[in-house]
Design a protein around this motif. Sequence first.
Motif, mmCIF file in Angstrom:
data_model
loop_
_atom_site.group_PDB
_atom_site.id
_atom_site.type_symbol
_atom_site.label_atom_id
_atom_site.label_comp_id
_atom_site.label_asym_id
_atom_site.label_seq_id
_atom_site.Cartn_x
_atom_site.Cartn_y
_atom_site.Cartn_z
ATOM 1 N N CYS A 133 0.841 -1.202 0.000
ATOM 2 C CA CYS A 133 0.000 0.000 0.000
ATOM 3 C C CYS A 133 0.871 1.244 0.000
ATOM 4 O O CYS A 133 1.849 1.320 0.748
ATOM 5 C CB CYS A 133 -0.931 0.025 1.216
ATOM 6 N N GLN A 134 0.528 2.213 -0.825
ATOM 7 C CA GLN A 134 1.218 3.497 -0.845
ATOM 8 C C GLN A 134 0.182 4.596 -0.626
ATOM 9 O O GLN A 134 -0.737 4.761 -1.423
ATOM 10 C CB GLN A 134 1.936 3.709 -2.180
ATOM 11 N N TRP A 135 0.328 5.352 0.484
ATOM 12 C CA TRP A 135 -0.673 6.350 0.844
ATOM 13 C C TRP A 135 -0.135 7.748 0.580
ATOM 14 O O TRP A 135 1.031 8.035 0.794
ATOM 15 C CB TRP A 135 -1.022 6.254 2.337
ATOM 16 N N GLN A 136 -1.018 8.639 0.137
ATOM 17 C CA GLN A 136 -0.713 10.061 0.021
ATOM 18 C C GLN A 136 -1.830 10.833 0.703
ATOM 19 O O GLN A 136 -2.997 10.677 0.347
ATOM 20 C CB GLN A 136 -0.589 10.485 -1.447
ATOM 21 N N GLY A 137 -1.476 11.643 1.701
ATOM 22 C CA GLY A 137 -2.494 12.373 2.450
ATOM 23 C C GLY A 137 -2.622 11.845 3.864
ATOM 24 O O GLY A 137 -1.972 10.878 4.265
ATOM 25 N N ASP A 138 -3.462 12.511 4.648
ATOM 26 C CA ASP A 138 -3.646 12.151 6.051
ATOM 27 C C ASP A 138 -4.531 10.910 6.173
ATOM 28 O O ASP A 138 -5.416 10.671 5.361
ATOM 29 C CB ASP A 138 -4.300 13.303 6.822
ATOM 30 N N ILE A 139 -4.258 10.136 7.224
ATOM 31 C CA ILE A 139 -5.056 8.946 7.524
ATOM 32 C C ILE A 139 -5.502 9.020 8.982
ATOM 33 O O ILE A 139 -4.682 9.197 9.868
ATOM 34 C CB ILE A 139 -4.244 7.649 7.307
ATOM 35 N N ASP A 140 -6.786 8.906 9.193
ATOM 36 C CA ASP A 140 -7.341 8.904 10.540
ATOM 37 C C ASP A 140 -7.968 7.528 10.765
ATOM 38 O O ASP A 140 -9.005 7.211 10.177
ATOM 39 C CB ASP A 140 -8.388 10.009 10.683
ATOM 40 N N ILE A 141 -7.334 6.719 11.602
ATOM 41 C CA ILE A 141 -7.802 5.358 11.836
ATOM 42 C C ILE A 141 -8.378 5.252 13.246
ATOM 43 O O ILE A 141 -7.740 5.629 14.217
ATOM 44 C CB ILE A 141 -6.650 4.347 11.667
ATOM 45 N N LYS A 142 -9.598 4.745 13.332
ATOM 46 C CA LYS A 142 -10.221 4.501 14.626
ATOM 47 C C LYS A 142 -10.458 3.005 14.749
ATOM 48 O O LYS A 142 -11.148 2.411 13.934
ATOM 49 C CB LYS A 142 -11.547 5.266 14.734
ATOM 50 N N GLY A 143 -9.894 2.441 15.783
ATOM 51 C CA GLY A 143 -10.043 1.004 15.952
ATOM 52 C C GLY A 143 -8.701 0.312 15.946
ATOM 53 O O GLY A 143 -7.634 0.936 15.921
ATOM 54 N N HIS A 144 -8.744 -1.002 15.967
ATOM 55 C CA HIS A 144 -7.530 -1.817 16.059
ATOM 56 C C HIS A 144 -6.858 -1.937 14.690
ATOM 57 O O HIS A 144 -7.525 -2.113 13.682
ATOM 58 C CB HIS A 144 -7.892 -3.209 16.595
ATOM 59 N N VAL A 145 -5.530 -1.803 14.693
ATOM 60 C CA VAL A 145 -4.754 -1.964 13.462
ATOM 61 C C VAL A 145 -3.811 -3.147 13.649
ATOM 62 O O VAL A 145 -3.031 -3.186 14.608
ATOM 63 C CB VAL A 145 -3.941 -0.698 13.127
ATOM 64 N N ARG A 146 -3.885 -4.106 12.756
ATOM 65 C CA ARG A 146 -3.002 -5.257 12.814
ATOM 66 C C ARG A 146 -2.232 -5.353 11.494
ATOM 67 O O ARG A 146 -2.840 -5.413 10.428
ATOM 68 C CB ARG A 146 -3.816 -6.532 13.047
ATOM 69 N N ILE A 147 -0.904 -5.321 11.600
ATOM 70 C CA ILE A 147 -0.056 -5.348 10.416
ATOM 71 C C ILE A 147 0.745 -6.636 10.409
ATOM 72 O O ILE A 147 1.453 -6.946 11.374
ATOM 73 C CB ILE A 147 0.896 -4.131 10.394
ATOM 74 N N THR A 148 0.629 -7.375 9.342
ATOM 75 C CA THR A 148 1.437 -8.579 9.154
ATOM 76 C C THR A 148 2.422 -8.299 8.030
ATOM 77 O O THR A 148 2.024 -8.045 6.900
ATOM 78 C CB THR A 148 0.556 -9.784 8.782
ATOM 79 N N GLY A 149 3.704 -8.301 8.363
ATOM 80 C CA GLY A 149 4.720 -7.936 7.385
ATOM 81 C C GLY A 149 5.544 -6.769 7.889
ATOM 82 O O GLY A 149 5.556 -6.460 9.085
ATOM 83 N N GLU A 150 6.223 -6.095 6.992
ATOM 84 C CA GLU A 150 7.100 -4.997 7.377
ATOM 85 C C GLU A 150 6.365 -3.668 7.374
ATOM 86 O O GLU A 150 5.446 -3.451 6.583
ATOM 87 C CB GLU A 150 8.296 -4.933 6.419
ATOM 88 N N LEU A 151 6.773 -2.758 8.290
ATOM 89 C CA LEU A 151 6.210 -1.415 8.387
ATOM 90 C C LEU A 151 7.336 -0.411 8.267
ATOM 91 O O LEU A 151 8.305 -0.451 9.035
ATOM 92 C CB LEU A 151 5.478 -1.232 9.720
#
Length: 204
Positions: free
Chosen positions: A160-178
């Motif tokens: 995933c490639q993001w451009q702009g602000d991200i507002d996340i509400k809730g649980h975030v689970r990442i599998t892989g590299e960050l």
Amino acid sequence: MNPRQKQFEDARTKEARESLHVGALVKVTRFDAQSMTVDVQPVSKRLDANGTWQTQPPTLGIPVAPTRCGDWILRPWYKVGDIGVVLYLDHDMDKALASGGECQPNTERSHSQSDAVFIGGVVPGTMQTGSIPEGLALAKVDGSIYVVIKEDIIEILGDCQWQGDIDIKGHVRITGELTVNGIDFTPHTHSGVEPGDGVSGRPQ
């Protein structure tokens, strides 16, 4: 009606029927993302007056009908070889398409090849979809990349490639590299680490 008149009427009826176009299955030969038009080739042959099946001529510059809501558009990205459906409209569409409003058609033509709209792709029997989870999906046919909206979660596979602000509400689970601002968080190190209650430096 004598046999000669009947033959004449049958020929006229056949001619009128052949000039009336409703819809066709076609193959995309060119897609223009700026003008949102396609060139297409009908995939069904046509029977000519001599009883021979002939390849139909291509149709050029057909408007694509994407999903649009106000200032938002769900833009497709068709590829050469995609199979889709062309719909032939009841009336001359030139003036209405140019103005976007109610108007009197330029001509009285009806169900003409000149008034075609490409309304989307279909999956032919030779193309099998890959392993895509259940739910509303945007995915590659082979299932290697997808976004799937389920009843209680959105599942994403792929980088995933993001451009702009991200507002996340809730649980975030990442599998892989960050990676954040060029810093690899899986794993990463800190500078200025000392025993006690001090604060370490920024991650590196």
